[in-house]
Design a protein around this motif. Structure first.
Motif, PDB file in Angstrom:
ATOM      1  N   THR A  37       0.837  -1.184   0.000  1.00 25.03           N
ATOM      2  CA  THR A  37       0.000   0.000   0.000  1.00 25.03           C
ATOM      3  C   THR A  37       0.872   1.232   0.000  1.00 25.03           C
ATOM      4  OG1 THR A  37      -0.097   0.036   2.414  1.00 25.03           O
ATOM      5  CG2 THR A  37      -1.856  -1.150   1.268  1.00 25.03           C
ATOM      6  N   CYS A  38       0.314   2.330  -0.473  1.00 19.12           N
ATOM      7  CA  CYS A  38       1.019   3.599  -0.483  1.00 19.12           C
ATOM      8  C   CYS A  38       0.423   4.481   0.594  1.00 19.12           C
ATOM      9  CB  CYS A  38       0.895   4.261  -1.849  1.00 19.12           C
ATOM     10  SG  CYS A  38       1.765   5.832  -1.938  1.00 19.12           S
ATOM     11  N   THR A  39       1.205   4.891   1.540  1.00 18.08           N
ATOM     12  CA  THR A  39       0.690   5.658   2.663  1.00 18.08           C
ATOM     13  C   THR A  39       1.382   7.005   2.751  1.00 18.08           C
ATOM     14  OG1 THR A  39       2.303   4.676   4.169  1.00 18.08           O
ATOM     15  CG2 THR A  39       0.164   3.575   3.972  1.00 18.08           C
ATOM     16  N   PHE A  40       0.631   7.986   3.201  1.00 19.45           N
ATOM     17  CA  PHE A  40       1.187   9.295   3.478  1.00 19.45           C
ATOM     18  C   PHE A  40       1.329   9.432   4.987  1.00 19.45           C
ATOM     19  CE2 PHE A  40      -0.506   9.794  -0.718  1.00 19.45           C
ATOM     20  CZ  PHE A  40       0.337  10.703  -1.335  1.00 19.45           C
ATOM     21  N   PRO A  41       2.409  10.023   5.470  1.00 14.30           N
ATOM     22  CA  PRO A  41       2.627  10.107   6.915  1.00 14.30           C
ATOM     23  C   PRO A  41       1.683  11.104   7.562  1.00 14.30           C
ATOM     24  CG  PRO A  41       4.301  11.375   5.760  1.00 14.30           C
ATOM     25  CD  PRO A  41       3.501  10.670   4.704  1.00 14.30           C
ATOM     26  N   PRO A  42       1.390  10.940   8.845  1.00  9.45           N
ATOM     27  CA  PRO A  42       0.631  11.976   9.558  1.00  9.45           C
ATOM     28  C   PRO A  42       1.503  13.202   9.755  1.00  9.45           C
ATOM     29  CG  PRO A  42       1.373  10.290  11.087  1.00  9.45           C
ATOM     30  CD  PRO A  42       1.736   9.796   9.713  1.00  9.45           C
ATOM     31  N   VAL A  43       0.865  14.308  10.021  1.00  9.14           N
ATOM     32  CA  VAL A  43       1.608  15.556  10.167  1.00  9.14           C
ATOM     33  C   VAL A  43       2.542  15.522  11.373  1.00  9.14           C
ATOM     34  CG1 VAL A  43      -0.118  16.716  11.600  1.00  9.14           C
ATOM     35  CG2 VAL A  43       1.340  18.073  10.074  1.00  9.14           C
ATOM     36  N   TRP A  44       2.258  14.620  12.326  1.00 10.88           N
ATOM     37  CA  TRP A  44       3.063  14.566  13.555  1.00 10.88           C
ATOM     38  C   TRP A  44       4.431  13.940  13.331  1.00 10.88           C
ATOM     39  CZ3 TRP A  44      -0.148  17.712  15.333  1.00 10.88           C
ATOM     40  CH2 TRP A  44      -1.517  17.511  15.244  1.00 10.88           C
ATOM     41  N   ALA A  45       4.712  13.444  12.159  1.00 12.46           N
ATOM     42  CA  ALA A  45       6.048  12.931  11.847  1.00 12.46           C
ATOM     43  C   ALA A  45       6.948  14.114  11.510  1.00 12.46           C
ATOM     44  CB  ALA A  45       5.981  11.947  10.687  1.00 12.46           C
ATOM     45  N   TRP A  46       7.199  14.941  12.525  1.00 12.10           N
ATOM     46  CA  TRP A  46       7.915  16.199  12.307  1.00 12.10           C
ATOM     47  C   TRP A  46       9.318  15.983  11.758  1.00 12.10           C
ATOM     48  CZ3 TRP A  46       4.652  19.925  12.171  1.00 12.10           C
ATOM     49  CH2 TRP A  46       3.565  19.979  13.035  1.00 12.10           C
ATOM     50  N   GLY A  47       9.946  14.849  12.080  1.00 11.98           N
ATOM     51  CA  GLY A  47      11.296  14.594  11.624  1.00 11.98           C
ATOM     52  C   GLY A  47      11.411  14.484  10.122  1.00 11.98           C
ATOM     53  N   GLN A  48      10.287  14.355   9.417  1.00 11.94           N
ATOM     54  CA  GLN A  48      10.341  14.265   7.971  1.00 11.94           C
ATOM     55  C   GLN A  48      10.428  15.646   7.327  1.00 11.94           C
ATOM     56  OE1 GLN A  48       7.976  11.502   5.954  1.00 11.94           O
ATOM     57  NE2 GLN A  48       7.739  10.098   7.665  1.00 11.94           N
TER      58      GLN A  48
END
Length: 566
Positions: free
Chosen positions: A497-508
């Motif tokens: 599956t292709c997933t987008f990270p939540p906004v809380w993954a600040w390290g990205q």
């Protein structure tokens, strides 16, 4: 990544399938109001407008940059020339001159200016200006496109191979409850100490209420069989359910308005009474009639955004113009209502039901503010992130519609309720800085991120849509800002599956040093559980003198550019 016109293929690392439509190498981006500029390449893709410093496109594509804006975030595009009047560009407009400058007005209050020196850039400037106007109109946001995918979805082609980079643990994400699993709901209910309530999986397949989350907090004595009888009596089938248990014993619930065609029978009435009253004593119905309407919020925000443009109003008239926007009036009204509800929960040991026709806008704002006032955990950084996940993301706030980021032929229902909530939170943070575990820099980063299409948090209108977005087309990849799309190891046998990270993954998007700016060093230790009954941990903002305590927005807007992490 497809080649740009002319057969040249820039080394621009974008999203899978992202196409560069036009580019203008040698363009310059103006820096603030100081008159300086930076040379680089202006790119228009089918997803975004990006300025890459340097004469050639860079080898890495960041998903957070001051020189980048997602196409749906562009509010207005203006072309200017010394030989013609400035022209607002749309897909239907005809540009009859070579632009010397492009002004990009963004929905997140940014104003980006790009100039094209007279060094053979005339054809590129003309093409890139038209390309941005056309692409902006064609851009679609995967928010309310239901089950299918559109231009923002992950395509079926594999991305180019990227260099493996070391995975860093996301500290904020690891302690944030996303409320997508039964475990998260049970863990939070246990933290609240809400005796008499349980987690129900009656909506696990979204067949009872498509816009509600999979799991709901309902009275322990109410069976799912009886609970099902109540859904039809509320707008969008959004039944009353628990939001928060006050330490003093009062319960905060939220629900949509009763359905106008509702005619409950005797058994339905019994189930409704068990759902709303139970054994909790008196119940107070708090509607949102006193709060600003969605139209009021949108109009005030538009006026505020126009006021923030350079030269919008003379300096001596700025304060009166700010007052005329009514934005701060709406902030004051929302905080006053939240204090009223919090006082009811604390003083009378009664239940309060927040009722709004849709239960998807002002109920989100009011429920969140009440918890910020009464729950120290909600004022910690992971607690605040979990609060937003539960009361906004999981609860079905229609972010794409309210932020105005849907495709053009979709009916507009724009009203930035979430941004109003962030401003209300900022006012509380300013009054009680030592009681919050996060800073203004964190709120500003969250504000800016809400307009980005690269995070699952703001891309969809409910959990059901987020679930349908993970379709078995690609390997399990996550977008890394410094390495493009990567496939984490150890999942070869798992569904692709292709997933987008939540906004809380600040390290990205932010370095560790930048993330340190999010943490308030003066904050008290994060409480492990809710405080004991009483006043400990409660905030009591000054509502009577709130007009004087609201820091001038002028000062804050002036400092925003300095405080944005770079």
């Amino acid at each position: 990544m497809s080649a740009v016109p002319g057969g040249r293929s820039p080394a621009f690392s974008g999203l899978p399938g992202e196409r560069v439509l036009e580019e203008a190498a040698g363009a310059r981006q103006r820096c603030g109001n100081g008159g300086g500029s930076v040379p680089g390449t202006l790119l228009c893709t089918d997803r975004r407008l990006a300025f890459l410093p340097g004469q050639a496109p860079g080898s890495r594509g960041l998903i957070h940059s001051e020189g980048e804006v997602a196409l749906p975030c562009i509010h207005k595009l203006v072309a200017a020339s010394s030989f013609a009047k400035p022209k607002v560009l749309t897909a239907a407009s005809t540009l009859k001159f070579i632009p010397e400058e492009l002004a990009v007005f963004c929905r997140d209050f940014r104003l980006l200016r790009f100039s094209f020196p007279e060094n053979g850039l005339a054809p590129q400037a003309f093409r890139v200006a038209n390309a941005i106007a056309q692409a902006r109109e064609a851009a679609a946001w995967l928010g309310d496109t239901a089950e299918g995918h559109d231009g923002w979805s992950c395509p079926s082609e594999a991305p180019p191979e990227e260099e493996e980079e070391e995975e860093e643990e996301e500290e904020g994400l690891s302690t944030t409850l996303l409320f997508e699993s039964l475990r998260d709901w049970e863990k939070e209910l246990q933290r609240l100490g809400a005796a008499g309530w349980r987690v129900s999986a009656v909506n696990e397949r979204f067949d009872m209420a498509p816009s509600l989350p999979r799991y709901l907090w309902v009275p322990s004595g109410l069976l799912d069989h009886d609970l099902k009888r109540t859904f039809a009596h509320f707008q969008e089938r959004r039944v009353p359910r628990l939001c928060w248990r006050h330490p003093a014993g009062g319960d905060l619930l939220r629900a949509a308005s009763f359905h106008p065609a509702s005619e409950p029978g005797s058994e339905d009435v019994r189930c409704l009474e068990a759902l709303l009253l139970g054994d909790r004593g008196p119940c107070v119905l708090a509607d949102v009639a006193e709060l600003p309407t969605l139209a009021d919020i949108q109009l005030a925000h538009l006026r505020l955004r126009e006021l923030c443009l350079p030269g919008a109003v003379a300096e001596e008239k700025w304060l009166s113009a700010l007052e005329a926007t009514h934005w701060l009036d709406h902030v004051r009204t929302c905080l006053r209502k939240a204090v009223e509800v919090a006082s009811l929960l604390a003083g009378k040991r009664c239940s309060v039901v927040l009722q709004e026709p849709s239960d998807r806008d002002l109920n989100c704002l009011l429920a969140s503010l009440v918890q910020l006032l009464g729950d120290p955990h909600a004022r910690s950084l992971p607690g605040f992130q979990s609060l937003v996940q539960r009361e906004w993301v999981a609860a079905g706030h229609p972010f794409p519609r309210r932020l105005g980021l849907l495709c053009r032929d979709t009916p507009r229902e724009e009203a930035p309720v979430f941004l109003l909530f962030l401003d209300c939170t900022w006012q509380l943070l300013w009054q009680f800085p030592a009681d919050f575990g996060f800073t203004e820099a964190f709120l500003l980063a969250l504000h800016d991120s809400s307009f980005s299409p690269y995070f699952s948090t703001f891309r969809f209108s409910c959990q059901r849509q987020r679930g349908h977005s993970s379709m078995p087309w690609l390997s399990s990849q996550t977008y890394r800002p410094m390495g493009g799309w990567q496939d984490p190891g150890g999942h070869r046998g798992s569904p692709r599956t292709c997933t987008f990270p939540p906004v809380w993954a600040w390290g990205q998007r932010y370095t560790r040093q930048q993330q340190e700016q999010f943490q308030n060093p003066l904050a008290p230790p994060t409480p492990a559980e809710s405080p004991a009954p009483g006043t400990r941990g409660r905030l009591a903002p000054s509502v009577a003198g709130l007009a004087e305590e609201l820091q001038l927005l002028q000062d804050r807007l002036h400092a925003w550019n300095m405080q944005r992490p770079h």
